[in-house]
Design an enzyme around this catalytic site. Structure first.
Site, PDB file in Angstrom:
ATOM      1  N   PRO A  43       0.813  -1.222   0.000  1.00 37.53           N
ATOM      2  CA  PRO A  43       0.000   0.000   0.000  1.00 37.53           C
ATOM      3  C   PRO A  43       0.850   1.277   0.000  1.00 37.53           C
ATOM      4  O   PRO A  43       0.362   2.347  -0.363  1.00 37.53           O
ATOM      5  CB  PRO A  43      -0.809  -0.104   1.299  1.00 37.53           C
ATOM      6  CG  PRO A  43      -0.813  -1.552   1.654  1.00 37.53           C
ATOM      7  CD  PRO A  43       0.488  -2.093   1.147  1.00 37.53           C
ATOM      8  N   GLU A 100       0.042  -8.168   8.502  1.00 39.43           N
ATOM      9  CA  GLU A 100       0.004  -6.728   8.764  1.00 39.43           C
ATOM     10  C   GLU A 100       1.072  -5.982   7.964  1.00 39.43           C
ATOM     11  O   GLU A 100       0.941  -4.805   7.672  1.00 39.43           O
ATOM     12  CB  GLU A 100       0.177  -6.479  10.268  1.00 39.43           C
ATOM     13  CG  GLU A 100      -0.381  -5.158  10.768  1.00 39.43           C
ATOM     14  CD  GLU A 100      -1.785  -4.856  10.273  1.00 39.43           C
ATOM     15  OE1 GLU A 100      -2.051  -3.672  10.030  1.00 39.43           O
ATOM     16  OE2 GLU A 100      -2.614  -5.779  10.105  1.00 39.43           O
ATOM     17  N   ARG A 157      -1.408  -7.543 -21.801  1.00 40.01           N
ATOM     18  CA  ARG A 157      -2.241  -7.117 -22.920  1.00 40.01           C
ATOM     19  C   ARG A 157      -1.594  -6.020 -23.759  1.00 40.01           C
ATOM     20  O   ARG A 157      -2.084  -5.690 -24.828  1.00 40.01           O
ATOM     21  CB  ARG A 157      -3.648  -6.737 -22.467  1.00 40.01           C
ATOM     22  CG  ARG A 157      -3.711  -5.593 -21.488  1.00 40.01           C
ATOM     23  CD  ARG A 157      -5.116  -5.393 -20.998  1.00 40.01           C
ATOM     24  NE  ARG A 157      -6.065  -5.116 -22.080  1.00 40.01           N
ATOM     25  CZ  ARG A 157      -6.044  -4.005 -22.811  1.00 40.01           C
ATOM     26  NH1 ARG A 157      -5.164  -3.069 -22.582  1.00 40.01           N
ATOM     27  NH2 ARG A 157      -6.922  -3.833 -23.780  1.00 40.01           N
ATOM     28  N   ASP A 181      -7.072   1.781 -26.773  1.00 35.64           N
ATOM     29  CA  ASP A 181      -8.189   1.845 -25.839  1.00 35.64           C
ATOM     30  C   ASP A 181      -8.045   3.003 -24.850  1.00 35.64           C
ATOM     31  O   ASP A 181      -7.042   3.689 -24.823  1.00 35.64           O
ATOM     32  CB  ASP A 181      -8.448   0.516 -25.149  1.00 35.64           C
ATOM     33  CG  ASP A 181      -7.247   0.001 -24.400  1.00 35.64           C
ATOM     34  OD1 ASP A 181      -7.237  -1.172 -24.049  1.00 35.64           O
ATOM     35  OD2 ASP A 181      -6.315   0.798 -24.175  1.00 35.64           O
TER      36      ASP A 181
HETATM   37  C1  9D3 Z   1      -5.632  -2.742   7.769  1.00 32.63           C
HETATM   38  C2  9D3 Z   1      -4.178  -2.988   7.731  1.00 32.63           C
HETATM   39  N1  9D3 Z   1      -3.448  -1.758   7.382  1.00 32.63           N
HETATM   40  C3  9D3 Z   1      -3.215  -0.980   8.626  1.00 32.63           C
HETATM   41  C4  9D3 Z   1      -3.107   0.452   8.359  1.00 32.63           C
HETATM   42  C5  9D3 Z   1      -2.179  -2.050   6.756  1.00 32.63           C
HETATM   43  C6  9D3 Z   1      -2.232  -3.010   5.656  1.00 32.63           C
HETATM   44  C7  9D3 Z   1      -1.430  -4.141   5.640  1.00 32.63           C
HETATM   45  C8  9D3 Z   1      -1.469  -5.045   4.603  1.00 32.63           C
HETATM   46  C9  9D3 Z   1      -3.104  -2.838   4.584  1.00 32.63           C
HETATM   47  C10 9D3 Z   1      -3.140  -3.753   3.523  1.00 32.63           C
HETATM   48  C11 9D3 Z   1      -2.331  -4.840   3.562  1.00 32.63           C
HETATM   49  C12 9D3 Z   1      -2.357  -5.828   2.431  1.00 32.63           C
HETATM   50  N2  9D3 Z   1      -2.336  -5.153   1.132  1.00 32.63           N
HETATM   51  C13 9D3 Z   1      -1.349  -5.329   0.261  1.00 32.63           C
HETATM   52  O1  9D3 Z   1      -0.448  -6.097   0.493  1.00 32.63           O
HETATM   53  C14 9D3 Z   1      -1.353  -4.547  -0.966  1.00 32.63           C
HETATM   54  C15 9D3 Z   1      -2.274  -3.552  -1.455  1.00 32.63           C
HETATM   55  C16 9D3 Z   1      -3.493  -3.018  -0.930  1.00 32.63           C
HETATM   56  O2  9D3 Z   1      -3.998  -3.377   0.141  1.00 32.63           O
HETATM   57  N3  9D3 Z   1      -4.132  -2.041  -1.668  1.00 32.63           N
HETATM   58  C17 9D3 Z   1      -3.652  -1.589  -2.864  1.00 32.63           C
HETATM   59  N4  9D3 Z   1      -2.533  -2.063  -3.390  1.00 32.63           N
HETATM   60  C18 9D3 Z   1      -1.856  -3.033  -2.676  1.00 32.63           C
HETATM   61  S1  9D3 Z   1      -0.442  -3.728  -3.172  1.00 32.63           S
HETATM   62  C19 9D3 Z   1      -0.317  -4.710  -1.863  1.00 32.63           C
END
Ligand code: 9D3
Length: 234
Positions: A90, A118, A156, A171
């Site tokens: 994230p 986490e 793609r 596209d």
């Molecule tokens: C609710 C947990 N969060 C606390 C603030 C942290 C968190 C940890 C692990 C949030 C998401 C994740 C798992 N997500 C991914 O590994 C992830 C992800 C995503 O959740 N949204 C957009 N792109 C990606 S790329 C990897």
């Protein structure tokens, strides 16, 4: 081989099932794309094959350990072929069509790291990662779907990958504006008629109508795209 991915995950089957069932299978069968999936658990040394542990400093949830990632990446890179190591997280830069093109045509293999729990021990990022990608501002349960999103969008872009070539390069997010409305038979459904111009056979008029509708929709729904892609507009 034009595109090559290695995917490191504790859920190899998520990646494999999607690849086997989707249109991507065609590209894989034709050798346009190659994906190898590695199980992170195979790179653990303890008898319980632990990939996660409690967070230093306390708090909820588990953190993925650094050693399995280290051993896996070392092993995968042992063939001497250069790779860009991409962590799905994230915290990464938000994936879009420009990044898809950048990574698809950089001529380097991508090693995609999928996290769960986490988070991942920060030293994975410090020592092993070249690039970090998020697919958008919403919370998922792990990096597997984001890895598939990257593989799908980049595949793609490859000529002949989908069979219906050309369509990938013209596209909506490639030209920078949204698509025009599409219709197929019947000519009338529940009182809704296909616009006359599309039935007219007047190709110039059809082209004009489509450009106008596409622009109208983009202005209404995604004015930000007009700003971003001004150069690409007619
Ligand atoms: C609710 C947990 N969060 C606390 C603030 C942290 C968190 C940890 C692990 C949030 C998401 C994740 C798992 N997500 C991914 O590994 C992830 C992800 C995503 O959740 N949204 C957009 N792109 C990606 S790329 C990897």
């Amino acid at each position: 081989m034009s595109l090559y991915f290695d995917v490191l995950t504790i859920f190899p089957q998520i990646i494999l099932s999607y690849l086997q069932e989707s249109i991507l299978k065609r590209a894989l069968d034709r050798g346009i794309v190659d994906v190898k999936v590695y199980n992170l658990r195979d790179y653990t040394m303890d008898k319980h094959k632990n990939v996660d542990d409690y967070p230093y400093g306390g708090g909820p949830g588990m953190v993925m350990k650094v050693e399995p990632f280290y051993r896996a990446i070392k092993d995968i890179k042992a063939d001497g072929i250069e790779r860009t190591v991409v962590m799905l997280t994230p915290q990464g830069r938000t994936f879009n069509q420009a990044i898809a093109k950048e990574l698809a045509f950089c001529n380097k293999r991508l090693l995609l790291l999928c996290g769960r729990y986490e988070g991942i021990d920060e030293r994975v990022r410090d020592l092993l990662v070249d690039d970090e990608i998020s697919i958008g501002d919403y919370v998922l349960t792990g990096g597997e779907l984001p890895a598939l999103v990257m593989i799908d969008s980049m595949t793609r872009l490859m000529p002949d990958a989908l069979g219906d070539e050309g369509s990938a390069l013209q596209d909506s997010f490639s030209t920078g504006i949204l698509d025009f409305p599409h219709y197929t038979r019947p000519a009338e459904f529940m009182g809704l008629k296909v616009p006359d111009v599309l039935i007219s056979g007047n190709h110039k008029a059809i082209e004009m109508w489509r450009k106008e509708e596409a622009l109208k929709r983009t202005l209404e729904r995604r004015p930000d795209l007009i700003q971003k892609h001004k150069g690409a507009l007619p």
